[in-house]
Design an enzyme around this catalytic site. Structure first.
Site, mmCIF file in Angstrom:
data_model
loop_
_atom_site.group_PDB
_atom_site.id
_atom_site.type_symbol
_atom_site.label_atom_id
_atom_site.label_comp_id
_atom_site.label_asym_id
_atom_site.label_seq_id
_atom_site.Cartn_x
_atom_site.Cartn_y
_atom_site.Cartn_z
ATOM 1 N N THR A 303 4.192 -23.952 -27.563
ATOM 2 C CA THR A 303 2.726 -23.867 -27.597
ATOM 3 C C THR A 303 2.307 -22.431 -27.314
ATOM 4 O O THR A 303 2.876 -21.771 -26.442
ATOM 5 C CB THR A 303 2.088 -24.836 -26.575
ATOM 6 O OG1 THR A 303 2.482 -26.172 -26.920
ATOM 7 C CG2 THR A 303 0.569 -24.769 -26.605
ATOM 8 N N PHE A 305 -0.495 -19.924 -26.036
ATOM 9 C CA PHE A 305 -1.680 -19.878 -25.170
ATOM 10 C C PHE A 305 -2.294 -18.486 -25.264
ATOM 11 O O PHE A 305 -1.565 -17.495 -25.421
ATOM 12 C CB PHE A 305 -1.293 -20.122 -23.708
ATOM 13 C CG PHE A 305 -0.769 -21.495 -23.415
ATOM 14 C CD1 PHE A 305 0.546 -21.839 -23.694
ATOM 15 C CD2 PHE A 305 -1.586 -22.453 -22.828
ATOM 16 C CE1 PHE A 305 1.037 -23.109 -23.415
ATOM 17 C CE2 PHE A 305 -1.104 -23.723 -22.531
ATOM 18 C CZ PHE A 305 0.208 -24.050 -22.835
HETATM 19 O O1 LIG Z 1 -1.582 -31.249 -20.832
HETATM 20 C C1 LIG Z 1 -0.992 -30.200 -20.570
HETATM 21 O O2 LIG Z 1 -0.054 -30.134 -19.791
HETATM 22 C C2 LIG Z 1 -1.467 -28.972 -21.202
HETATM 23 O O3 LIG Z 1 -1.226 -27.916 -20.689
HETATM 24 C C3 LIG Z 1 -2.186 -29.074 -22.506
HETATM 25 C C4 LIG Z 1 -1.278 -28.977 -23.722
HETATM 26 C C5 LIG Z 1 -2.150 -28.795 -25.011
HETATM 27 O O4 LIG Z 1 -3.360 -28.781 -24.965
HETATM 28 O O5 LIG Z 1 -1.545 -28.679 -26.081
HETATM 29 C C6 LIG Z 1 -0.424 -27.795 -23.628
HETATM 30 C C7 LIG Z 1 0.833 -27.766 -24.096
HETATM 31 C C8 LIG Z 1 1.447 -28.922 -24.758
HETATM 32 O O6 LIG Z 1 1.396 -28.634 -26.127
HETATM 33 C C9 LIG Z 1 0.709 -30.176 -24.501
HETATM 34 C C10 LIG Z 1 -0.502 -30.186 -23.926
#
Ligand SMILES: O=C(O)C(=O)C[C@]1(C(=O)O)C=C[C@@H](O)C=C1
Length: 427
Positions: A303, A305
Site C-alpha cells: 500500500t 501512503f
Molecule cells: O485499516 C488499516 O489498518 C489501514 O491502515 C487502512 C488500509 C487502507 O485504507 O487501505 C491500509 C492498508 C491496507 O491496504 C488496508 C487498509
C-alpha cells in the site's frame, strides 16, 4: 460496533477536538466533538482552490518561482527566529559529556541577515520541539500506524477515528503530519482519499510504500470451523478474498473502519464466531491468536501512503522526486491528450493517472483580482509524475498544462520512496 463519527447534521466549522495524543497504554482515537462537514453542494462553502502562496499554480512559472522564493524566505526566517531564541537561553557555551565547550558559531555582525538554508532545514522538525506527531486513521496496530513509523521513526502516532479527522488534526495543529493510504497494489486507488486531498489544503510532503502482510486473527482456542464471519477494512477484505475462499471460509464478510479496529472489536466483545483480518502486531496488542499468516492474495501486497503537512517542502534535485497534481478542464476535445503530451515531450514519466467524477461539487476558482467564482467540472484528474518542481522541465510542463486546463493545483512535490518492493525490480 460503535465507531464515533462526525455528525452529518452539523455544518458549522470545528470548534474543538478531543486530542488524546498518546499510544502508550491504551490510546483513544481523536474524534470530532463539534463536527464539521464540508458541504460541497453548498455553493456558499465550496472547496477552495488554494492560493498561489499555498503552492498552487495560479499564474504560470514566473509567479510560482516567486512563490517558492517567498516560501523559502518564510521557512528561513522561522529557522532564524528559533535559533535566536535558543541562543538567548544558552549563551555561547554548551556542555558535552559534562564538559563545557565553546560554541564556535561565528559572531554575526548583522543578526538581521537570514542565514543560508542547510540540508536540515529542508525536512522541517516540529516547531514545538517534541516528537513529530503523526495522525492516522485507525487504532494501534493499523497499517497506517506502521506507515507513520516507517516515514517518521520515533514519531508519536495519533489514532483518529476517520481520515477527515486526521486532516483536521493537522489543520488545527494537534498533529504535525497526517498519513493517508492512497493506493494498493491489489485493490487499486483509494478514491475517497483523493477527494479528501482536494477538499483540504494540506500538502503532500512524502510517500511510503508499505508491504501489507495480513493475518487471520481470532480469540485463543477458536478454530476455523467455528467461524461464521470475517471482519476487516474493506481494502483488507478485498486483498484476501481468494485466500479466504481457499481456506474454506465461505462465511459472511463485514467491512469495518480499520483492520486493527476489527481485531480490537473481536477481543473486546469476546466473539468466538468472528475472525478479523489485521496485522500480527494487532494480534499482539489485542491478545488474539494467528489462525493463518500471510493471507493476502498476492505475496507482494503493497500500500502506498502519502504524508501530509500544513506547509509544502522545498523541492530538490539531489534525489528522485515525485510531484502530484490535480486538474480539471472545461468541455473540449483532446485536452487530456495535450496535458499528457506536455509531460511526454519532456521525457517525464507518469506514475499515476486517476479520474474522479466531480459533477455535483463546485470548485471555487480565484482569479488575478482575487475574485472567487464557483465552477462545476465533470471530472477531476489526478496525475503523479517523476520530477521535482525544482526542475525547469517540470515547471515548463506545468506552465503548459495550465494553458489547457481551467483548474490546476500542485498537491505536493516530495522525495520518492525508492524502497524496492516489487520482486521483478530486483531481477
Ligand atoms: O485499516 C488499516 O489498518 C489501514 O491502515 C487502512 C488500509 C487502507 O485504507 O487501505 C491500509 C492498508 C491496507 O491496504 C488496508 C487498509
Amino acid at each position: 460496533m460503535h465507531y464515533l463519527r462526525p455528525s452529518p447534521s452539523l455544518q458549522s466549522p470545528v470548534r474543538a477536538m478531543t486530542p488524546i495524543p498518546t499510544h502508550r497504554g491504551s490510546p483513544s482515537r481523536l474524534v470530532i466533538q463539534c463536527a464539521y462537514r464540508f458541504d460541497s453542494a453548498n455553493a456558499t462553502n465550496p472547496p477552495v482552490a488554494p492560493t498561489s502562496a499555498g503552492f498552487n499554480f495560479c499564474g504560470g512559472v514566473g509567479s510560482t518561482r516567486a512563490d517558492w522564493q517567498s516560501t523559502c524566505a518564510i521557512l528561513a526566517s522561522k529557522v532564524v527566529s528559533q535559533q535566536q531564541d535558543t541562543k538567548k537561553d544558552s549563551g555561547n557555551v554548551a556542555a558535552v559529556n559534562g564538559h563545557k565547550t565553546l560554541d564556535l558559531v561565528p559572531v554575526d555582525t548583522n543578526s538581521n541577515l537570514p542565514r543560508a538554508l542547510t540540508i536540515t532545514d529542508l525536512s522541517p522538525a516540529p516547531m514545538h520541539g517534541a516528537k513529530l506527531r503523526v495522525a492516522y486513521q485507525g487504532v494501534p496496530g493499523a497499517y497506517s500506524e506502521a506507515a507513520a513509523g516507517k516515514a517518521y521513526p520515533n514519531c508519536e502516532a495519533i489514532p483518529c477515528d476517520q481520515f477527515e479527522v486526521a486532516f483536521q488534526a493537522v489543520e488545527l495543529w494537534i498533529a504535525d503530519r497526517a498519513v493517508l493510504p492512497v493506493e494498493n497494489s491489489l485493490g487499486g486507488s483509494i478514491h475517497r482519499n483523493y477527494d479528501l486531498l482536494l477538499r483540504h489544503r494540506l500538502h503532500i510532503v512524502g510517500e511510503v510504500q508499505l508491504a501489507v502482510h495480513h493475518c487471520l486473527l481470532a480469540l485463543p482456542g477458536v478454530r476455523k470451523e467455528y467461524l461464521t464471519r470475517v471482519i476487516s477494512h474493506p481494502q483488507a477484505l478485498s486483498q484476501c478474498e481468494l485466500t479466504l475462499t481457499k481456506l474454506g471460509l465461505n462465511v459472511a464478510r463485514e467491512a469495518v473502519d480499520d483492520t486493527a479496529g476489527a481485531a480490537e472489536f473481536v477481543a473486546a466483545n469476546n466473539l468466538r464466531d468472528t475472525a478479523a483480518i489485521a496485522s500480527a502486531r494487532a494480534a499482539d496488542l489485542y491478545g488474539l491468536q494467528i489462525l493463518a499468516d500471510g493471507i493476502q492474495d498476492d505475496s507482494s501486497n503493497v500500500t502506498r501512503f502519502v504524508m501530509l503537512a500544513r506547509e509544502p517542502i522545498i523541492p530538490r534535485t539531489d534525489r528522485p522526486f515525485k510531484t502530484s497534481i490535480v486538474f480539471a478542464h472545461d468541455k473540449g476535445t483532446s485536452v487530456l491528450f495535450k496535458v499528457l503530451s506536455a509531460f511526454a515531450f519532456r521525457n517525464i514519466s507518469l506514475t499515476k493517472i486517476e479520474s474522479r467524477p466531480h459533477r455535483n461539487r463546485p470548485i471555487r476558482l480565484v482569479d488575478d483580482e482575487n475574485v472567487g467564482t464557483a465552477k462545476h467540472f465533470e471530472y477531476m484528474f489526478y496525475v503523479d509524475f517523476e520530477a521535482s518542481m525544482a526542475e525547469a522541465r517540470a515547471q515548463n510542463a506545468l506552465a503548459e498544462v495550465q494553458e489547457f486546463t481551467s483548474f490546476l493545483r500542485v498537491l505536493g512535490s516530495y522525495p520518492m520512496d525508492m524502497t524496492p518492493w516489487c520482486p521483478s525490480r530486483d531481477e
